[in-house]
Design a protein around this motif. Sequence first.
Motif, PDB file in Angstrom:
ATOM      1  N   MET A 279      34.663  -4.149 -51.097  1.00 50.93           N
ATOM      2  CA  MET A 279      35.153  -3.403 -49.943  1.00 50.93           C
ATOM      3  C   MET A 279      35.158  -1.905 -50.221  1.00 50.93           C
ATOM      4  O   MET A 279      34.871  -1.089 -49.335  1.00 50.93           O
ATOM      5  CB  MET A 279      36.564  -3.876 -49.582  1.00 50.93           C
ATOM      6  CG  MET A 279      36.653  -5.320 -49.116  1.00 50.93           C
ATOM      7  SD  MET A 279      35.799  -5.621 -47.556  1.00 50.93           S
ATOM      8  CE  MET A 279      36.828  -4.696 -46.428  1.00 50.93           C
ATOM      9  N   ALA A 280      35.486  -1.526 -51.456  1.00 51.95           N
ATOM     10  CA  ALA A 280      35.473  -0.105 -51.825  1.00 51.95           C
ATOM     11  C   ALA A 280      34.057   0.468 -51.749  1.00 51.95           C
ATOM     12  O   ALA A 280      33.859   1.604 -51.303  1.00 51.95           O
ATOM     13  CB  ALA A 280      36.047   0.076 -53.229  1.00 51.95           C
ATOM     14  N   VAL A 281      33.079  -0.334 -52.193  1.00 52.44           N
ATOM     15  CA  VAL A 281      31.684   0.110 -52.099  1.00 52.44           C
ATOM     16  C   VAL A 281      31.300   0.306 -50.639  1.00 52.44           C
ATOM     17  O   VAL A 281      30.668   1.310 -50.274  1.00 52.44           O
ATOM     18  CB  VAL A 281      30.754  -0.919 -52.770  1.00 52.44           C
ATOM     19  CG1 VAL A 281      29.293  -0.565 -52.515  1.00 52.44           C
ATOM     20  CG2 VAL A 281      31.024  -0.964 -54.269  1.00 52.44           C
ATOM     21  N   ARG A 282      31.692  -0.629 -49.788  1.00 58.08           N
ATOM     22  CA  ARG A 282      31.398  -0.487 -48.359  1.00 58.08           C
ATOM     23  C   ARG A 282      32.051   0.772 -47.796  1.00 58.08           C
ATOM     24  O   ARG A 282      31.434   1.529 -47.028  1.00 58.08           O
ATOM     25  CB  ARG A 282      31.896  -1.715 -47.607  1.00 58.08           C
ATOM     26  CG  ARG A 282      31.496  -1.750 -46.146  1.00 58.08           C
ATOM     27  CD  ARG A 282      32.498  -2.484 -45.302  1.00 58.08           C
ATOM     28  NE  ARG A 282      33.798  -1.818 -45.296  1.00 58.08           N
ATOM     29  CZ  ARG A 282      34.809  -2.168 -44.517  1.00 58.08           C
ATOM     30  NH1 ARG A 282      34.674  -3.184 -43.691  1.00 58.08           N
ATOM     31  NH2 ARG A 282      35.961  -1.523 -44.565  1.00 58.08           N
ATOM     32  N   ASP A 283      33.319   0.999 -48.151  1.00 54.06           N
ATOM     33  CA  ASP A 283      34.016   2.187 -47.648  1.00 54.06           C
ATOM     34  C   ASP A 283      33.343   3.468 -48.130  1.00 54.06           C
ATOM     35  O   ASP A 283      33.251   4.454 -47.380  1.00 54.06           O
ATOM     36  CB  ASP A 283      35.477   2.155 -48.101  1.00 54.06           C
ATOM     37  CG  ASP A 283      36.284   1.044 -47.441  1.00 54.06           C
ATOM     38  OD1 ASP A 283      35.815   0.518 -46.410  1.00 54.06           O
ATOM     39  OD2 ASP A 283      37.357   0.700 -47.958  1.00 54.06           O
ATOM     40  N   ASP A 284      32.886   3.473 -49.387  1.00 60.19           N
ATOM     41  CA  ASP A 284      32.191   4.654 -49.911  1.00 60.19           C
ATOM     42  C   ASP A 284      30.904   4.916 -49.134  1.00 60.19           C
ATOM     43  O   ASP A 284      30.583   6.062 -48.802  1.00 60.19           O
ATOM     44  CB  ASP A 284      31.880   4.470 -51.401  1.00 60.19           C
ATOM     45  CG  ASP A 284      33.123   4.555 -52.273  1.00 60.19           C
ATOM     46  OD1 ASP A 284      34.158   5.047 -51.779  1.00 60.19           O
ATOM     47  OD2 ASP A 284      33.052   4.131 -53.443  1.00 60.19           O
ATOM     48  N   LEU A 285      30.154   3.849 -48.858  1.00 56.18           N
ATOM     49  CA  LEU A 285      28.917   4.014 -48.107  1.00 56.18           C
ATOM     50  C   LEU A 285      29.185   4.502 -46.682  1.00 56.18           C
ATOM     51  O   LEU A 285      28.469   5.372 -46.157  1.00 56.18           O
ATOM     52  CB  LEU A 285      28.146   2.688 -48.067  1.00 56.18           C
ATOM     53  CG  LEU A 285      27.547   2.222 -49.396  1.00 56.18           C
ATOM     54  CD1 LEU A 285      26.926   0.841 -49.240  1.00 56.18           C
ATOM     55  CD2 LEU A 285      26.499   3.214 -49.898  1.00 56.18           C
ATOM     56  N   MET A 286      30.227   3.958 -46.063  1.00 55.51           N
ATOM     57  CA  MET A 286      30.579   4.403 -44.715  1.00 55.51           C
ATOM     58  C   MET A 286      31.005   5.868 -44.725  1.00 55.51           C
ATOM     59  O   MET A 286      30.665   6.629 -43.811  1.00 55.51           O
ATOM     60  CB  MET A 286      31.702   3.526 -44.152  1.00 55.51           C
ATOM     61  CG  MET A 286      31.290   2.093 -43.877  1.00 55.51           C
ATOM     62  SD  MET A 286      29.982   1.951 -42.649  1.00 55.51           S
ATOM     63  CE  MET A 286      30.830   2.569 -41.196  1.00 55.51           C
ATOM     64  N   ALA A 287      31.753   6.262 -45.774  1.00 51.63           N
ATOM     65  CA  ALA A 287      32.166   7.666 -45.873  1.00 51.63           C
ATOM     66  C   ALA A 287      30.963   8.580 -46.061  1.00 51.63           C
ATOM     67  O   ALA A 287      30.911   9.676 -45.491  1.00 51.63           O
ATOM     68  CB  ALA A 287      33.159   7.824 -47.036  1.00 51.63           C
TER      69      ALA A 287
END
Length: 462
Positions: A279-287
């Motif tokens: 989920m953190a990787v997804r959030d980083d990509l979205m950011a």
Amino acid sequence: MVDAVRAMLLVCAVVGGGAALGLITRHAFSVAFWPANAILVGTMLRAPHLHRPAGWFGAGAGFVLADLLFGQSPALSGWFAAANVSGTFVAVLALRRLASRDLRLRRVHSVMRISVGLLPGSLVAALTGAVMVVVQFHGSPTQTVMTWTASEIANYLIFLPAMLTVQPPWRRERRVATAAAAKPLWPLLLLAVSCVLAVYFDGPGSIMFPMPALLLCAMTYSVSTAALVTMALGSGCMITIGLGMVDIGQDLSIPRMVVSIRIAVAFLALVPLTISSAMAVRDDLMAQLQQAADHDGLTGLLNRRAFEHRLHRRLEASANDGGLTLLWLDLDHFKSINDRHGHPAGDAVLRAVATAIEGCCREDDLCARLGGEEFALALVAPDAQAGALIAERLRSTIAALRIDGHGTAIRVTASIGAHHLDHWPVDPPALLRGLDEALYRAKHGGRNRIEWLDADLTRQAA
């Protein structure tokens, strides 16, 4: 010498405290609660300057002192310290080879990579412990290796992720703390209820009762928060099973049953941490996507769409603390700079101007490149006088720039249309048209100057 002594004493205190905590809560031999090794590995990874002979000597001293304080014999204290220090030393060497993003659990397979890196250290500690068992107790080395390795892995996965990811309060950014505070609390409440049910409906499957709520927490909270929640739950499992508060229906005097329970607790931590990391990787990509969508690629300032969206939200509000100064800025004779010095030099001028603009902005201000050589700022200012001082400082700063154009100093000036807003509500389209008109008046009035909206235009915009 002083640094070495300081490192030794610091590691000794940290390890001694972690070992004392484990010894205090070790109510059952079969289910060991031992945070000290994970604390030591996390400390060495988070503070690399402690990874030195003096630091490891302090670690050994901390283990020995904690054992002696709780009545252990000097010989056994030395054996246990040797097992713990050798295992943690190998674990640190293995984990130091991982990327920093893995250690911060910011990659999809970070938890798995860390788990693999912990295996050699766990086996080294188990083998040293097996030698101790044979020499001191004439016990079974095979059983010792199985149970000790499982215990090391379980304790590492429970405590180490929190050691690697949690930031001290004084290092957290304000926006991160604010975002964390906005998270809902009901997943934690659901986790607490599931833990109560696990104690009430004890049995072989009760250890998995909290898993759905734990997965929900992993998908809701940050990696560091999920690591703290997992640490609390995993250590709670170790303690409650050791105290007999949860009867799992297994004879924990049988080594394979002990291994089974410890592996179950390890997986209880492994699964949600893996999901939280993903989920953190997804959030980083979205950011990153949001950053690219909202910012100009050349200057790093907001682009027109993002600036207008954020500005409209402020203008549509019923009030603003201290008022708002709006500056519309256009570089003078920029086309001639491109024609004379080339587009790379023009890009350097734009970046230099963007840096000057950012220097006039604070955290709550907005600044953007609207396109070409046009820029815009929305600055929080208590009154029109303060806004005028900021505008003049920006104009003079840009006029003082000297940008290198292949050995030639390029000078640039800017014309600025300005308005200080201290009353709401506002008609945004009318206000922006007025700022454009003020900017062109500054252009036609001689350039390198500031033109403020007059009273009539101000009333029209309002």
